[in-house]
Design a protein around this motif. Structure first.
Motif, PDB file in Angstrom:
ATOM      1  N   ARG A  14      26.774 -49.462 -10.643  1.00 57.71           N
ATOM      2  CA  ARG A  14      25.837 -48.848  -9.764  1.00 57.71           C
ATOM      3  C   ARG A  14      26.423 -47.711  -8.988  1.00 57.71           C
ATOM      4  NH1 ARG A  14      25.453 -52.904  -6.284  1.00 57.71           N
ATOM      5  NH2 ARG A  14      24.187 -54.188  -7.864  1.00 57.71           N
ATOM      6  N   THR A  15      27.593 -48.000  -8.448  1.00 55.30           N
ATOM      7  CA  THR A  15      27.938 -46.623  -7.494  1.00 55.30           C
ATOM      8  C   THR A  15      28.280 -45.589  -8.632  1.00 55.30           C
ATOM      9  OG1 THR A  15      29.045 -48.338  -6.195  1.00 55.30           O
ATOM     10  CG2 THR A  15      29.722 -45.908  -6.000  1.00 55.30           C
ATOM     11  N   ALA A  16      28.751 -45.812  -9.721  1.00 51.45           N
ATOM     12  CA  ALA A  16      29.287 -44.718 -10.735  1.00 51.45           C
ATOM     13  C   ALA A  16      28.052 -43.838 -11.355  1.00 51.45           C
ATOM     14  CB  ALA A  16      30.075 -45.470 -11.918  1.00 51.45           C
ATOM     15  N   VAL A  17      26.697 -44.493 -11.144  1.00 54.17           N
ATOM     16  CA  VAL A  17      25.442 -43.625 -11.657  1.00 54.17           C
ATOM     17  C   VAL A  17      24.806 -43.284 -10.684  1.00 54.17           C
ATOM     18  CG1 VAL A  17      25.413 -45.269 -13.754  1.00 54.17           C
ATOM     19  CG2 VAL A  17      24.168 -45.861 -11.843  1.00 54.17           C
ATOM     20  N   ASN A  18      25.218 -43.652  -9.312  1.00 53.30           N
ATOM     21  CA  ASN A  18      24.520 -43.018  -8.261  1.00 53.30           C
ATOM     22  C   ASN A  18      25.469 -42.324  -7.411  1.00 53.30           C
ATOM     23  OD1 ASN A  18      21.558 -44.296  -8.519  1.00 53.30           O
ATOM     24  ND2 ASN A  18      23.011 -45.949  -8.759  1.00 53.30           N
ATOM     25  N   LEU A  19      26.396 -41.480  -7.895  1.00 54.01           N
ATOM     26  CA  LEU A  19      27.343 -40.667  -6.871  1.00 54.01           C
ATOM     27  C   LEU A  19      26.648 -39.551  -6.299  1.00 54.01           C
ATOM     28  CD1 LEU A  19      30.320 -40.400  -9.492  1.00 54.01           C
ATOM     29  CD2 LEU A  19      30.356 -41.903  -7.733  1.00 54.01           C
ATOM     30  N   PRO A  20      27.194 -39.321  -5.140  1.00 52.76           N
ATOM     31  CA  PRO A  20      26.745 -38.163  -4.271  1.00 52.76           C
ATOM     32  C   PRO A  20      27.011 -36.902  -5.136  1.00 52.76           C
ATOM     33  CG  PRO A  20      27.835 -39.731  -2.826  1.00 52.76           C
ATOM     34  CD  PRO A  20      28.045 -40.014  -4.334  1.00 52.76           C
ATOM     35  N   ARG A  21      26.342 -36.080  -5.149  1.00 58.06           N
ATOM     36  CA  ARG A  21      26.308 -34.748  -6.161  1.00 58.06           C
ATOM     37  C   ARG A  21      28.008 -34.192  -6.086  1.00 58.06           C
ATOM     38  NH1 ARG A  21      22.220 -30.253  -5.166  1.00 58.06           N
ATOM     39  NH2 ARG A  21      22.905 -29.656  -7.169  1.00 58.06           N
ATOM     40  N   ARG A  22      28.271 -33.959  -4.853  1.00 57.94           N
ATOM     41  CA  ARG A  22      29.584 -33.325  -4.879  1.00 57.94           C
ATOM     42  C   ARG A  22      30.776 -34.153  -5.256  1.00 57.94           C
ATOM     43  NH1 ARG A  22      30.632 -28.630  -2.335  1.00 57.94           N
ATOM     44  NH2 ARG A  22      32.805 -29.240  -1.842  1.00 57.94           N
TER      45      ARG A  22
ATOM     46  N   ILE B 280      37.877 -35.910   1.731  1.00 62.18           N
ATOM     47  CA  ILE B 280      36.866 -35.323   2.739  1.00 62.18           C
ATOM     48  C   ILE B 280      35.310 -35.901   2.373  1.00 62.18           C
ATOM     49  CG2 ILE B 280      35.892 -33.327   3.466  1.00 62.18           C
ATOM     50  CD1 ILE B 280      38.488 -31.778   3.016  1.00 62.18           C
ATOM     51  N   GLU B 281      35.135 -35.742   1.200  1.00 64.59           N
ATOM     52  CA  GLU B 281      33.560 -36.445   0.860  1.00 64.59           C
ATOM     53  C   GLU B 281      33.488 -38.053   1.320  1.00 64.59           C
ATOM     54  OE1 GLU B 281      31.183 -34.544   0.121  1.00 64.59           O
ATOM     55  OE2 GLU B 281      32.701 -32.880   0.106  1.00 64.59           O
ATOM     56  N   ILE B 282      34.625 -38.757   1.007  1.00 62.92           N
ATOM     57  CA  ILE B 282      34.550 -40.310   1.225  1.00 62.92           C
ATOM     58  C   ILE B 282      34.402 -40.596   2.682  1.00 62.92           C
ATOM     59  CG2 ILE B 282      35.632 -42.319   1.221  1.00 62.92           C
ATOM     60  CD1 ILE B 282      37.182 -41.369  -1.418  1.00 62.92           C
ATOM     61  N   ASN B 283      35.138 -39.762   3.435  1.00 62.10           N
ATOM     62  CA  ASN B 283      35.075 -39.894   5.013  1.00 62.10           C
ATOM     63  C   ASN B 283      33.968 -39.270   5.503  1.00 62.10           C
ATOM     64  OD1 ASN B 283      37.503 -41.382   5.915  1.00 62.10           O
ATOM     65  ND2 ASN B 283      38.564 -39.861   5.148  1.00 62.10           N
ATOM     66  N   ARG B 284      33.350 -38.239   4.894  1.00 64.85           N
ATOM     67  CA  ARG B 284      32.209 -37.849   5.377  1.00 64.85           C
ATOM     68  C   ARG B 284      31.159 -38.676   5.192  1.00 64.85           C
ATOM     69  NH1 ARG B 284      29.943 -31.887   2.656  1.00 64.85           N
ATOM     70  NH2 ARG B 284      28.388 -31.264   4.451  1.00 64.85           N
ATOM     71  N   LEU B 285      30.921 -39.268   3.999  1.00 60.92           N
ATOM     72  CA  LEU B 285      29.908 -40.300   3.790  1.00 60.92           C
ATOM     73  C   LEU B 285      30.011 -41.442   5.005  1.00 60.92           C
ATOM     74  CD1 LEU B 285      30.055 -40.601  -0.052  1.00 60.92           C
ATOM     75  CD2 LEU B 285      28.388 -39.532   1.207  1.00 60.92           C
ATOM     76  N   GLY B 286      31.343 -41.753   5.454  1.00 59.46           N
ATOM     77  CA  GLY B 286      31.305 -42.904   6.132  1.00 59.46           C
ATOM     78  C   GLY B 286      30.917 -42.475   7.507  1.00 59.46           C
ATOM     79  N   ALA B 287      31.347 -40.860   8.024  1.00 59.15           N
ATOM     80  CA  ALA B 287      30.827 -40.586   8.958  1.00 59.15           C
ATOM     81  C   ALA B 287      29.438 -40.531   9.216  1.00 59.15           C
ATOM     82  CB  ALA B 287      31.506 -39.098   9.293  1.00 59.15           C
ATOM     83  N   ALA B 288      28.722 -40.250   8.146  1.00 58.69           N
ATOM     84  CA  ALA B 288      27.232 -40.169   8.303  1.00 58.69           C
ATOM     85  C   ALA B 288      26.604 -41.424   8.391  1.00 58.69           C
ATOM     86  CB  ALA B 288      26.933 -39.333   6.719  1.00 58.69           C
TER      87      ALA B 288
ATOM     88  N   LEU C 284      37.662 -43.603  -5.358  1.00 60.18           N
ATOM     89  CA  LEU C 284      38.828 -43.305  -5.993  1.00 60.18           C
ATOM     90  C   LEU C 284      38.905 -43.824  -7.326  1.00 60.18           C
ATOM     91  CD1 LEU C 284      41.322 -42.858  -2.990  1.00 60.18           C
ATOM     92  CD2 LEU C 284      40.372 -40.982  -4.365  1.00 60.18           C
ATOM     93  N   GLY C 285      38.566 -45.220  -7.432  1.00 61.26           N
ATOM     94  CA  GLY C 285      38.637 -45.897  -8.649  1.00 61.26           C
ATOM     95  C   GLY C 285      37.677 -45.079  -9.699  1.00 61.26           C
ATOM     96  N   ILE C 286      36.400 -44.760  -9.383  1.00 63.60           N
ATOM     97  CA  ILE C 286      35.671 -44.028 -10.268  1.00 63.60           C
ATOM     98  C   ILE C 286      35.905 -42.698 -10.494  1.00 63.60           C
ATOM     99  CG2 ILE C 286      33.130 -42.969  -9.996  1.00 63.60           C
ATOM    100  CD1 ILE C 286      32.214 -45.214  -8.344  1.00 63.60           C
ATOM    101  N   LEU C 287      36.911 -42.059  -9.407  1.00 63.25           N
ATOM    102  CA  LEU C 287      37.486 -40.617 -10.032  1.00 63.25           C
ATOM    103  C   LEU C 287      38.481 -40.851 -10.838  1.00 63.25           C
ATOM    104  CD1 LEU C 287      38.286 -37.598  -9.325  1.00 63.25           C
ATOM    105  CD2 LEU C 287      39.875 -38.396  -7.782  1.00 63.25           C
ATOM    106  N   ASN C 288      39.167 -42.189 -10.974  1.00 67.33           N
ATOM    107  CA  ASN C 288      40.062 -42.542 -11.917  1.00 67.33           C
ATOM    108  C   ASN C 288      39.444 -42.791 -13.522  1.00 67.33           C
ATOM    109  OD1 ASN C 288      42.943 -43.107 -12.468  1.00 67.33           O
ATOM    110  ND2 ASN C 288      42.146 -44.960 -13.152  1.00 67.33           N
ATOM    111  N   LEU C 289      38.085 -43.300 -13.194  1.00 73.63           N
ATOM    112  CA  LEU C 289      37.265 -43.537 -14.424  1.00 73.63           C
ATOM    113  C   LEU C 289      37.245 -42.209 -15.257  1.00 73.63           C
ATOM    114  CD1 LEU C 289      34.412 -45.850 -13.403  1.00 73.63           C
ATOM    115  CD2 LEU C 289      36.475 -46.505 -14.921  1.00 73.63           C
ATOM    116  N   TYR C 290      37.027 -40.929 -14.436  1.00 72.63           N
ATOM    117  CA  TYR C 290      36.949 -39.905 -15.264  1.00 72.63           C
ATOM    118  C   TYR C 290      38.181 -39.103 -15.154  1.00 72.63           C
ATOM    119  CZ  TYR C 290      31.821 -39.734 -14.050  1.00 72.63           C
ATOM    120  OH  TYR C 290      30.382 -40.156 -14.256  1.00 72.63           O
TER     121      TYR C 290
END
Length: 546
Positions: free
Chosen positions: A251-259, A417-425, A470-476
């Motif tokens: 679910r997370t992999a197919v709905n990733l934020p654009r960046r 940066i993007e991960i923590n940015r999502l958390g901050a948002a 980061l696990g999904i980044l590792n998928l790629y």
């Protein structure tokens, strides 16, 4: 992603200076990369020596992408929800390290272990190959669990302004691990240690790798304290089962934020090129040496495996030296991502500050540097099929050290940066939740950096979803390795269908295969270079995605 989480304790790193804290936080990557380096440097020629063909070995290396595909995202999801009193990441680091170390020793002593149970010559040969392959698979699966946790620990522990610094230190430690590993491989360890660690170069290296991994992971686990998750807001649903874990990942992999999705696509194309380089470059350099430069007497040497490993390691020492120099210097020369405050950019020593201020106006962004790194790698590897000397092969491998330094740094910086940015948002209406002076304190008595976070702050620069992203980044990172494995299998099946004439003579003394014609590994490197060109184009497009 959890909406409300509660925690106890604060993240902390021992050390009286920032450099010391960063070194302790990322020390585990030295052992990890040393282990990867031994596997990548020696396992291909080792399996060739046992009698496997290159086409079959390319299938063995499915272990790497398969283990990364399975272990990193699953461990990431489970660790994200872990409520262990030792923290979310360190238990997986310790457990995985124990398994990796044991399997490394089994890999080094495969012949002896099989010999205890099997006496028939042909059966022993087949069983030795089978145990060696199983050991490689076990090492890959376990080390991916360790690597996922080590990378997530960096994102968890550091605030947003320090993500680039943490990633650049991680790149330095990776380079040091490479350098130590290849340096050890280039030495004649039999003369250094005698028979204490084994009677072959390969056995001694597996023993040293196991010890190094235990020490470095132990140092990081000792130096870093994690805050403990009490509740992630989903306790009423119970612990995630296997189906729920896979469902959450998909679910997370197919709905990733654009960046984040764009960063992952860059990683995909880049690693189609890096896979054959990392797994076959040492063997390629050794084969170039044996084909064109080696004296006739050396071709008849008994320890051809050690010979190829040492020659290949010398070229990768140059590669690692350039990688380390780049990981130290480039953070000064490259602008941090635009979302970071300039005040947190790593500062050069005062002696060279005037020069650095002059360079400031010409500094490229990290995104530009990442794009250029793909071009450097592509330009080098496109020339691989035309190399006919050890010197030429060594130069091409060494140049790629610049690209590798940025590859170990840029994607993790942007992801952190993007991960923590999502958390901050999720915690506030601001894109970033910058730390105030009161949120960071150094305990003078203990020399411990503590990042203080309120329990109702779901962001708090701890990368709450770092494990899964980061696990999904590792998928790629791993999916292109399946592509690379298929390409390698096709190339080797067509160009080099026989067993390696240089390395298989011990297992198959009556077989002879020509060394004429194009080198199969060089062709794989060339195809990888074309993929790196695509990665450069995709990276350049990242600047237009917001």
């Amino acid at each position: 992603m959890p909406s409300i989480s509660s925690w106890t304790g604060t993240p902390s790193i021992k050390g009286s200076t920032e450099s010391m804290r960063m070194a302790l936080l990322t020390a585990s990557l030295i052992g990890l990369q040393f282990t990867w380096g031994i596997e990548m440097t020696y396992c291909t020629p080792y399996l060739l020596q046992l009698g496997l063909t290159k086409s079959k070995i390319s299938l063995v290396w499915i272990a790497g992408p398969l283990s990364g595909l399975v272990m990193q995202p699953i461990v990431g999801v489970i660790a994200d929800r872990s409520k262990s009193k030792w923290g979310r990441r360190r238990p997986f680091m310790v457990g995985g390290t124990i398994v990796v170390s044991a399997c490394l020793l089994v890999l080094g002593w495969t012949r002896e272990i099989v010999g205890k149970f099997v006496t028939d010559k042909e059966t022993k040969k087949s069983a030795t190959i089978a145990l060696a392959v199983l050991s490689i698979y076990a090492v890959d699966f376990a080390i991916n669990a360790v690597q996922a946790s080590c990378r997530s620990l960096i994102v968890d522990t550091l605030p947003i302004p320090k993500q680039q610094l943490g990633s650049s230190w991680a790149s330095r430690m990776v380079a040091i691990g490479h350098l130590i590993g290849y340096g050890a491989g280039a030495l004649d360890l039999g003369r250094v240690f005698g028979p204490m660690l084994g009677d072959t170069q390969f056995k001694q290296l597996t023993a040293i790798a196991a010890l190094t991994l235990c020490v470095t992971v132990g140092v990081t686990c000792w130096a870093v304290n994690e805050r403990v998750l009490i509740s992630d807001g989903k306790d009423s649903q119970g612990q995630l089962g296997a189906v729920e874990t896979v469902t959450q990942i998909l679910r997370t992999a197919v709905n990733l934020p654009r960046r984040i999705a764009a960063i992952c696509f860059v990683q995909f194309w880049a690693w189609i090129g890096w896979f054959p380089f990392l797994f076959y470059s040492t063997t390629w350099v050794g084969e170039i040496y044996l084909r064109y430069d080696t004296p006739a007497a050396a071709r008849e040497a008994e320890d051809t495996l050690g010979q190829v490993g040492r020659i290949g390691s010398l070229s990768l020492i140059a590669f690692s030296t350039i990688t380390f120099a780049g990981s130290v210097m480039l953070p000064w020369l490259v602008k941090p991502p635009e979302d970071e405050k300039p005040d947190f950019t790593p500062r050069p020593p005062a002696s060279i500050a005037p020069i650095m201020f002059e360079i400031e106006k010409y500094r490229p962004t990290l995104l530009t540097a990442w794009t250029i790194s793909h071009c450097i790698f592509a330009g080098s590897m496109i020339l691989a099929p035309f190399v006919t000397s050890l010197r030429g092969a060594t130069v091409l491998v060494a140049i790629c050290g610049i690209s590798w330094a940025i590859t170990c740094w840029a994607p993790f910086t942007f992801m952190g940066i993007e991960i923590n940015r999502l958390g901050a948002a999720g915690a506030s209406s601001h894109a970033y939740n910058h730390l105030t002076r009161d949120s960071i304190e150094l305990e003078a008595d203990s020399g411990v950096l503590r990042l203080n976070h309120a329990l109702d702050d779901s962001h708090a620069s701890t990368g709450e979803g770092s494990g899964i992203y980061l696990g999904i980044l590792n998928l790629y990172t791993t999916l292109p390795q399946f592509v690379g494995t298929f390409i390698s299998w096709m190339v080797f099946s067509i160009l080099e269908p026989g067993k390696s004439p240089e390395l298989a003579k011990e297992a198959h003394p009556d077989e002879h295969h020509s060394t004429d014609g194009p080198n199969g590994i060089a062709v794989c490197l060339f195809i990888g270079a074309l993929s790196a060109v695509v990665a450069a184009l995709v990276t350049n497009r990242l600047k237009h995605i917001h």
